[in-house]
Write a protein that holds these residues in place. Sequence first.
Motif, PDB file in Angstrom:
ATOM      1  N   GLN A 165      47.485  56.449  35.200  1.00 17.51           N
ATOM      2  CA  GLN A 165      46.951  56.959  36.461  1.00 17.51           C
ATOM      3  C   GLN A 165      45.866  56.061  37.034  1.00 17.51           C
ATOM      4  OE1 GLN A 165      48.391  59.687  37.943  1.00 17.51           O
ATOM      5  NE2 GLN A 165      49.806  59.364  36.245  1.00 17.51           N
ATOM      6  N   LYS A 166      45.422  55.071  36.254  1.00 16.00           N
ATOM      7  CA  LYS A 166      44.383  54.161  36.713  1.00 16.00           C
ATOM      8  C   LYS A 166      44.897  52.728  36.704  1.00 16.00           C
ATOM      9  CE  LYS A 166      40.565  56.989  34.906  1.00 16.00           C
ATOM     10  NZ  LYS A 166      39.364  57.002  34.017  1.00 16.00           N
ATOM     11  N   SER A 167      44.291  51.898  37.548  1.00 15.57           N
ATOM     12  CA  SER A 167      44.648  50.484  37.564  1.00 15.57           C
ATOM     13  C   SER A 167      44.290  49.848  36.229  1.00 15.57           C
ATOM     14  CB  SER A 167      43.894  49.765  38.676  1.00 15.57           C
ATOM     15  OG  SER A 167      44.283  50.246  39.943  1.00 15.57           O
ATOM     16  N   PRO A 168      45.059  48.838  35.787  1.00 14.77           N
ATOM     17  CA  PRO A 168      44.720  48.149  34.542  1.00 14.77           C
ATOM     18  C   PRO A 168      43.304  47.588  34.592  1.00 14.77           C
ATOM     19  CG  PRO A 168      46.902  47.513  35.295  1.00 14.77           C
ATOM     20  CD  PRO A 168      46.300  48.315  36.399  1.00 14.77           C
ATOM     21  N   PHE A 222      38.598  41.656  37.562  1.00 16.00           N
ATOM     22  CA  PHE A 222      38.668  40.523  38.491  1.00 16.00           C
ATOM     23  C   PHE A 222      38.861  40.994  39.928  1.00 16.00           C
ATOM     24  CE2 PHE A 222      39.811  38.739  34.380  1.00 16.00           C
ATOM     25  CZ  PHE A 222      38.978  37.625  34.342  1.00 16.00           C
ATOM     26  N   ALA A 223      38.122  42.004  40.313  1.00 14.95           N
ATOM     27  CA  ALA A 223      38.177  42.490  41.689  1.00 14.95           C
ATOM     28  C   ALA A 223      37.768  41.377  42.652  1.00 14.95           C
ATOM     29  CB  ALA A 223      37.250  43.695  41.853  1.00 14.95           C
ATOM     30  N   SER A 224      38.547  41.186  43.733  1.00 14.45           N
ATOM     31  CA  SER A 224      38.281  40.117  44.688  1.00 14.45           C
ATOM     32  C   SER A 224      37.045  40.432  45.529  1.00 14.45           C
ATOM     33  CB  SER A 224      39.490  39.942  45.617  1.00 14.45           C
ATOM     34  OG  SER A 224      39.200  38.992  46.615  1.00 14.45           O
ATOM     35  N   GLU A 225      36.299  39.385  45.808  1.00 13.79           N
ATOM     36  CA  GLU A 225      35.114  39.532  46.646  1.00 13.79           C
ATOM     37  C   GLU A 225      35.202  38.711  47.924  1.00 13.79           C
ATOM     38  OE1 GLU A 225      31.774  38.559  44.234  1.00 13.79           O
ATOM     39  OE2 GLU A 225      32.037  40.284  42.878  1.00 13.79           O
ATOM     40  N   ASP A 226      36.310  37.986  48.114  1.00 15.14           N
ATOM     41  CA  ASP A 226      36.491  37.228  49.359  1.00 15.14           C
ATOM     42  C   ASP A 226      37.986  37.050  49.618  1.00 15.14           C
ATOM     43  OD1 ASP A 226      37.442  34.477  48.242  1.00 15.14           O
ATOM     44  OD2 ASP A 226      35.643  34.975  47.071  1.00 15.14           O
ATOM     45  N   ARG A 227      38.337  36.792  50.861  1.00 11.58           N
ATOM     46  CA  ARG A 227      39.734  36.685  51.253  1.00 11.58           C
ATOM     47  C   ARG A 227      40.418  35.458  50.667  1.00 11.58           C
ATOM     48  NH1 ARG A 227      41.491  40.064  55.069  1.00 11.58           N
ATOM     49  NH2 ARG A 227      43.189  38.651  55.613  1.00 11.58           N
ATOM     50  N   GLU A 228      39.650  34.394  50.426  1.00  9.72           N
ATOM     51  CA  GLU A 228      40.238  33.164  49.903  1.00  9.72           C
ATOM     52  C   GLU A 228      40.827  33.357  48.502  1.00  9.72           C
ATOM     53  OE1 GLU A 228      37.385  33.323  51.504  1.00  9.72           O
ATOM     54  OE2 GLU A 228      37.968  32.231  53.325  1.00  9.72           O
ATOM     55  N   SER A 229      40.255  34.286  47.727  1.00 13.09           N
ATOM     56  CA  SER A 229      40.729  34.504  46.360  1.00 13.09           C
ATOM     57  C   SER A 229      41.623  35.740  46.242  1.00 13.09           C
ATOM     58  CB  SER A 229      39.535  34.679  45.411  1.00 13.09           C
ATOM     59  OG  SER A 229      38.842  35.893  45.689  1.00 13.09           O
ATOM     60  N   LEU A 230      41.883  36.408  47.369  1.00 14.24           N
ATOM     61  CA  LEU A 230      42.525  37.723  47.329  1.00 14.24           C
ATOM     62  C   LEU A 230      44.018  37.644  47.055  1.00 14.24           C
ATOM     63  CD1 LEU A 230      42.389  40.805  47.838  1.00 14.24           C
ATOM     64  CD2 LEU A 230      42.808  40.307  50.265  1.00 14.24           C
ATOM     65  N   ILE A 231      44.484  38.464  46.124  1.00 16.45           N
ATOM     66  CA  ILE A 231      45.905  38.740  45.941  1.00 16.45           C
ATOM     67  C   ILE A 231      46.012  40.247  45.704  1.00 16.45           C
ATOM     68  CG2 ILE A 231      45.948  38.341  43.418  1.00 16.45           C
ATOM     69  CD1 ILE A 231      48.748  37.046  43.910  1.00 16.45           C
ATOM     70  N   VAL A 232      46.996  40.889  46.318  1.00 13.62           N
ATOM     71  CA  VAL A 232      47.061  42.353  46.351  1.00 13.62           C
ATOM     72  C   VAL A 232      48.259  42.856  45.561  1.00 13.62           C
ATOM     73  CG1 VAL A 232      47.225  44.406  47.823  1.00 13.62           C
ATOM     74  CG2 VAL A 232      45.961  42.384  48.609  1.00 13.62           C
ATOM     75  N   ARG A 233      48.037  43.860  44.745  1.00 14.60           N
ATOM     76  CA  ARG A 233      49.139  44.610  44.115  1.00 14.60           C
ATOM     77  C   ARG A 233      49.275  45.932  44.853  1.00 14.60           C
ATOM     78  NH1 ARG A 233      50.343  48.812  41.019  1.00 14.60           N
ATOM     79  NH2 ARG A 233      48.167  49.462  40.938  1.00 14.60           N
ATOM     80  N   TYR A 234      50.438  46.164  45.426  1.00 15.96           N
ATOM     81  CA  TYR A 234      50.663  47.374  46.203  1.00 15.96           C
ATOM     82  C   TYR A 234      51.298  48.473  45.334  1.00 15.96           C
ATOM     83  CZ  TYR A 234      49.791  44.487  50.293  1.00 15.96           C
ATOM     84  OH  TYR A 234      49.220  43.653  51.212  1.00 15.96           O
TER      85      TYR A 234
END
Length: 226
Positions: A6-9, A15-27
Amino acid sequence: MGNKPQKSPHLFKVFASEDRESLIVRYPYQRDSDVEFGYVEAAKRLAASFRGQPIDDAILMPFMYLWRHAVELSLKQQIKYAAKLRRANGEQDASLDPEKLRGWLNRTHSLRDIATELAGHFAHLDLPEMPNDTRRTLSWLIEADPKGQTFRYPGGLPDTQDFIDFHGLRKCLEETYNMVSAGIDVLWAYGEAQEDFLAEQREFEAEMRADFEAEMRAEYGEEMGS
Protein backbone atom coordinates in the motif's frame (compact mmCIF):
# COMPACT_ATOMS: atom_id res chain seq x y z
CA MET A 1 -3.56 -8.62 -5.63
CA GLY A 2 -4.29 -8.99 -1.91
CA ASN A 3 -0.57 -8.86 -1.07
CA LYS A 4 0.00 -5.67 -3.07
CA PRO A 5 1.93 -3.11 -0.97
CA GLN A 6 0.00 0.00 0.00
CA LYS A 7 3.05 2.26 0.21
CA SER A 8 5.70 3.26 -2.30
CA PRO A 9 8.97 1.30 -2.04
CA HIS A 10 11.34 2.85 0.46
CA LEU A 11 14.04 2.88 -2.23
CA PHE A 12 11.95 5.31 -4.30
CA LYS A 13 11.14 7.52 -1.34
CA VAL A 14 14.80 7.84 -0.35
CA PHE A 15 15.57 9.29 -3.77
CA ALA A 16 12.67 11.71 -4.02
CA SER A 17 13.33 14.22 -6.82
CA GLU A 18 13.96 17.83 -5.91
CA ASP A 19 14.29 19.29 -9.42
CA ARG A 20 12.91 18.68 -12.90
CA GLU A 21 16.31 17.86 -14.39
CA SER A 22 16.57 14.70 -12.26
CA LEU A 23 12.87 13.78 -12.33
CA ILE A 24 11.56 10.41 -13.45
CA VAL A 25 7.98 9.43 -12.59
CA ARG A 26 6.40 6.09 -11.74
CA TYR A 27 2.68 6.25 -12.42
CA PRO A 28 0.05 4.13 -10.63
CA TYR A 29 -2.51 1.91 -12.37
CA GLN A 30 -0.25 0.96 -15.25
CA ARG A 31 -1.62 -1.48 -17.81
CA ASP A 32 0.15 -4.11 -19.90
CA SER A 33 0.37 -1.62 -22.76
CA ASP A 34 2.15 0.94 -20.57
CA VAL A 35 4.81 -1.51 -19.40
CA GLU A 36 5.06 -2.94 -22.93
CA PHE A 37 5.86 0.55 -24.25
CA GLY A 38 8.52 0.90 -21.55
CA TYR A 39 10.29 -2.26 -22.68
CA VAL A 40 10.16 -1.12 -26.30
CA GLU A 41 11.56 2.32 -25.44
CA ALA A 42 14.32 0.75 -23.32
CA ALA A 43 15.25 -1.65 -26.14
CA LYS A 44 15.48 1.21 -28.64
CA ARG A 45 17.60 3.33 -26.31
CA LEU A 46 19.89 0.39 -25.58
CA ALA A 47 20.29 -0.26 -29.32
CA ALA A 48 21.15 3.40 -29.85
CA SER A 49 24.15 2.97 -27.53
CA PHE A 50 25.70 0.30 -29.82
CA ARG A 51 29.10 1.36 -31.17
CA GLY A 52 30.50 -1.90 -32.52
CA GLN A 53 32.96 -2.22 -29.63
CA PRO A 54 33.73 -5.35 -27.57
CA ILE A 55 31.93 -3.88 -24.56
CA ASP A 56 28.71 -3.87 -26.61
CA ASP A 57 28.61 -7.67 -26.36
CA ALA A 58 27.37 -7.16 -22.80
CA ILE A 59 24.10 -5.61 -23.95
CA LEU A 60 22.97 -8.51 -26.16
CA MET A 61 21.12 -10.57 -23.53
CA PRO A 62 19.35 -7.59 -21.90
CA PHE A 63 18.50 -6.31 -25.39
CA MET A 64 16.97 -9.65 -26.37
CA TYR A 65 15.02 -9.85 -23.12
CA LEU A 66 13.53 -6.38 -23.61
CA TRP A 67 12.18 -7.15 -27.08
CA ARG A 68 11.09 -10.65 -26.13
CA HIS A 69 9.13 -9.37 -23.13
CA ALA A 70 7.57 -6.55 -25.15
CA VAL A 71 6.25 -9.17 -27.59
CA GLU A 72 4.91 -11.27 -24.71
CA LEU A 73 3.07 -8.33 -23.16
CA SER A 74 1.58 -7.35 -26.52
CA LEU A 75 0.25 -10.87 -27.09
CA LYS A 76 -1.21 -11.00 -23.57
CA GLN A 77 -2.90 -7.63 -23.92
CA GLN A 78 -4.51 -8.78 -27.16
CA ILE A 79 -5.71 -12.02 -25.59
CA LYS A 80 -7.49 -10.12 -22.82
CA TYR A 81 -9.20 -7.79 -25.28
CA ALA A 82 -10.10 -10.58 -27.72
CA ALA A 83 -11.71 -12.56 -24.89
CA LYS A 84 -13.70 -9.45 -23.93
CA LEU A 85 -14.94 -9.13 -27.52
CA ARG A 86 -15.97 -12.77 -27.60
CA ARG A 87 -17.90 -12.36 -24.34
CA ALA A 88 -19.64 -9.33 -25.84
CA ASN A 89 -20.63 -11.56 -28.76
CA GLY A 90 -22.43 -13.80 -26.27
CA GLU A 91 -19.85 -16.59 -25.99
CA GLN A 92 -19.81 -18.21 -22.55
CA ASP A 93 -16.84 -20.57 -22.72
CA ALA A 94 -15.25 -20.95 -19.28
CA SER A 95 -11.83 -20.08 -20.73
CA LEU A 96 -13.11 -16.56 -21.41
CA ASP A 97 -13.75 -15.84 -17.74
CA PRO A 98 -11.67 -12.71 -16.92
CA GLU A 99 -10.33 -14.02 -13.60
CA LYS A 100 -9.38 -17.43 -14.97
CA LEU A 101 -7.78 -15.84 -18.01
CA ARG A 102 -5.85 -13.34 -15.90
CA GLY A 103 -4.56 -16.14 -13.66
CA TRP A 104 -3.39 -18.19 -16.63
CA LEU A 105 -1.67 -15.22 -18.27
CA ASN A 106 0.09 -14.35 -15.02
CA ARG A 107 1.43 -17.90 -14.73
CA THR A 108 2.60 -18.59 -18.26
CA HIS A 109 5.53 -17.06 -20.10
CA SER A 110 5.57 -19.56 -22.97
CA LEU A 111 5.43 -17.57 -26.19
CA ARG A 112 4.24 -20.67 -28.02
CA ASP A 113 1.25 -21.12 -25.70
CA ILE A 114 0.44 -17.41 -25.69
CA ALA A 115 0.71 -17.03 -29.47
CA THR A 116 -1.40 -20.18 -30.00
CA GLU A 117 -4.04 -18.85 -27.60
CA LEU A 118 -4.24 -15.53 -29.44
CA ALA A 119 -4.44 -17.24 -32.83
CA GLY A 120 -7.43 -19.20 -31.52
CA HIS A 121 -9.19 -15.98 -30.49
CA PHE A 122 -8.54 -14.41 -33.88
CA ALA A 123 -9.97 -17.51 -35.56
CA HIS A 124 -13.13 -17.35 -33.40
CA LEU A 125 -13.56 -13.68 -34.31
CA ASP A 126 -12.88 -14.47 -37.99
CA LEU A 127 -9.92 -12.09 -38.08
CA PRO A 128 -6.81 -12.51 -40.28
CA GLU A 129 -3.72 -14.39 -39.16
CA MET A 130 -0.33 -12.80 -38.61
CA PRO A 131 1.75 -12.42 -41.80
CA ASN A 132 3.93 -15.42 -42.59
CA ASP A 133 7.17 -13.46 -42.11
CA THR A 134 6.06 -12.36 -38.65
CA ARG A 135 5.07 -15.88 -37.63
CA ARG A 136 8.41 -17.18 -38.91
CA THR A 137 10.43 -14.74 -36.81
CA LEU A 138 8.15 -15.36 -33.83
CA SER A 139 8.90 -19.09 -34.19
CA TRP A 140 12.63 -18.28 -34.08
CA LEU A 141 12.10 -16.29 -30.90
CA ILE A 142 10.10 -19.17 -29.41
CA GLU A 143 12.89 -21.60 -30.31
CA ALA A 144 15.50 -19.36 -28.66
CA ASP A 145 13.46 -18.63 -25.54
CA PRO A 146 10.49 -20.99 -25.15
CA LYS A 147 9.58 -20.15 -21.53
CA GLY A 148 10.81 -16.60 -20.95
CA GLN A 149 13.92 -17.53 -18.96
CA THR A 150 16.67 -17.84 -21.59
CA PHE A 151 17.64 -14.17 -21.73
CA ARG A 152 17.15 -13.57 -18.02
CA TYR A 153 19.68 -16.05 -16.64
CA PRO A 154 22.95 -17.65 -17.81
CA GLY A 155 23.00 -21.23 -19.03
CA GLY A 156 19.84 -21.15 -21.12
CA LEU A 157 21.59 -21.09 -24.49
CA PRO A 158 23.96 -23.67 -26.06
CA ASP A 159 27.68 -23.50 -25.26
CA THR A 160 28.43 -21.94 -28.64
CA GLN A 161 29.87 -18.61 -29.67
CA ASP A 162 27.72 -16.66 -32.12
CA PHE A 163 28.81 -13.77 -34.35
CA ILE A 164 25.68 -11.69 -34.95
CA ASP A 165 24.82 -8.76 -37.22
CA PHE A 166 23.41 -6.51 -34.49
CA HIS A 167 21.76 -4.04 -36.87
CA GLY A 168 20.08 -6.84 -38.82
CA LEU A 169 18.89 -8.47 -35.60
CA ARG A 170 17.65 -5.15 -34.21
CA LYS A 171 15.69 -4.39 -37.38
CA CYS A 172 14.14 -7.88 -37.47
CA LEU A 173 13.04 -7.78 -33.83
CA GLU A 174 11.61 -4.29 -34.10
CA GLU A 175 9.69 -5.10 -37.29
CA THR A 176 8.37 -8.32 -35.76
CA TYR A 177 7.21 -6.50 -32.64
CA ASN A 178 5.53 -3.83 -34.79
CA MET A 179 3.61 -6.45 -36.75
CA VAL A 180 2.67 -8.43 -33.63
CA SER A 181 1.49 -5.33 -31.80
CA ALA A 182 -0.57 -4.25 -34.84
CA GLY A 183 -2.98 -6.99 -33.80
CA ILE A 184 -4.40 -4.67 -31.15
CA ASP A 185 -5.38 -2.22 -33.90
CA VAL A 186 -7.25 -5.02 -35.67
CA LEU A 187 -9.06 -5.85 -32.42
CA TRP A 188 -9.90 -2.20 -31.75
CA ALA A 189 -11.41 -1.89 -35.23
CA TYR A 190 -13.45 -5.04 -34.56
CA GLY A 191 -14.51 -3.64 -31.18
CA GLU A 192 -15.72 -0.38 -32.72
CA ALA A 193 -17.74 -2.28 -35.33
CA GLN A 194 -19.09 -4.54 -32.60
CA GLU A 195 -20.20 -1.54 -30.51
CA ASP A 196 -22.02 -0.07 -33.51
CA PHE A 197 -23.70 -3.41 -34.23
CA LEU A 198 -24.76 -3.94 -30.60
CA ALA A 199 -26.08 -0.36 -30.39
CA GLU A 200 -28.16 -0.93 -33.53
CA GLN A 201 -29.34 -4.26 -32.13
CA ARG A 202 -30.43 -2.62 -28.85
CA GLU A 203 -32.22 0.13 -30.77
CA PHE A 204 -33.99 -2.43 -32.97
CA GLU A 205 -35.03 -4.49 -29.96
CA ALA A 206 -36.31 -1.37 -28.19
CA GLU A 207 -38.38 -0.43 -31.26
CA MET A 208 -39.76 -3.97 -31.54
CA ARG A 209 -40.65 -3.96 -27.84
CA ALA A 210 -42.32 -0.56 -28.14
CA ASP A 211 -44.32 -1.70 -31.19
CA PHE A 212 -45.38 -4.87 -29.38
CA GLU A 213 -46.48 -2.97 -26.30
CA ALA A 214 -48.39 -0.48 -28.47
CA GLU A 215 -50.21 -3.35 -30.21
CA MET A 216 -51.08 -4.93 -26.90
CA ARG A 217 -52.45 -1.66 -25.54
CA ALA A 218 -54.46 -1.12 -28.68
CA GLU A 219 -55.96 -4.58 -28.35
CA TYR A 220 -56.43 -4.86 -24.60
CA GLY A 221 -56.60 -1.20 -23.59
CA GLU A 222 -56.04 -0.30 -19.98
CA GLU A 223 -55.81 -3.95 -18.92
CA MET A 224 -52.11 -3.82 -19.90
CA GLY A 225 -51.39 -1.40 -17.08
CA SER A 226 -53.24 -3.33 -14.38
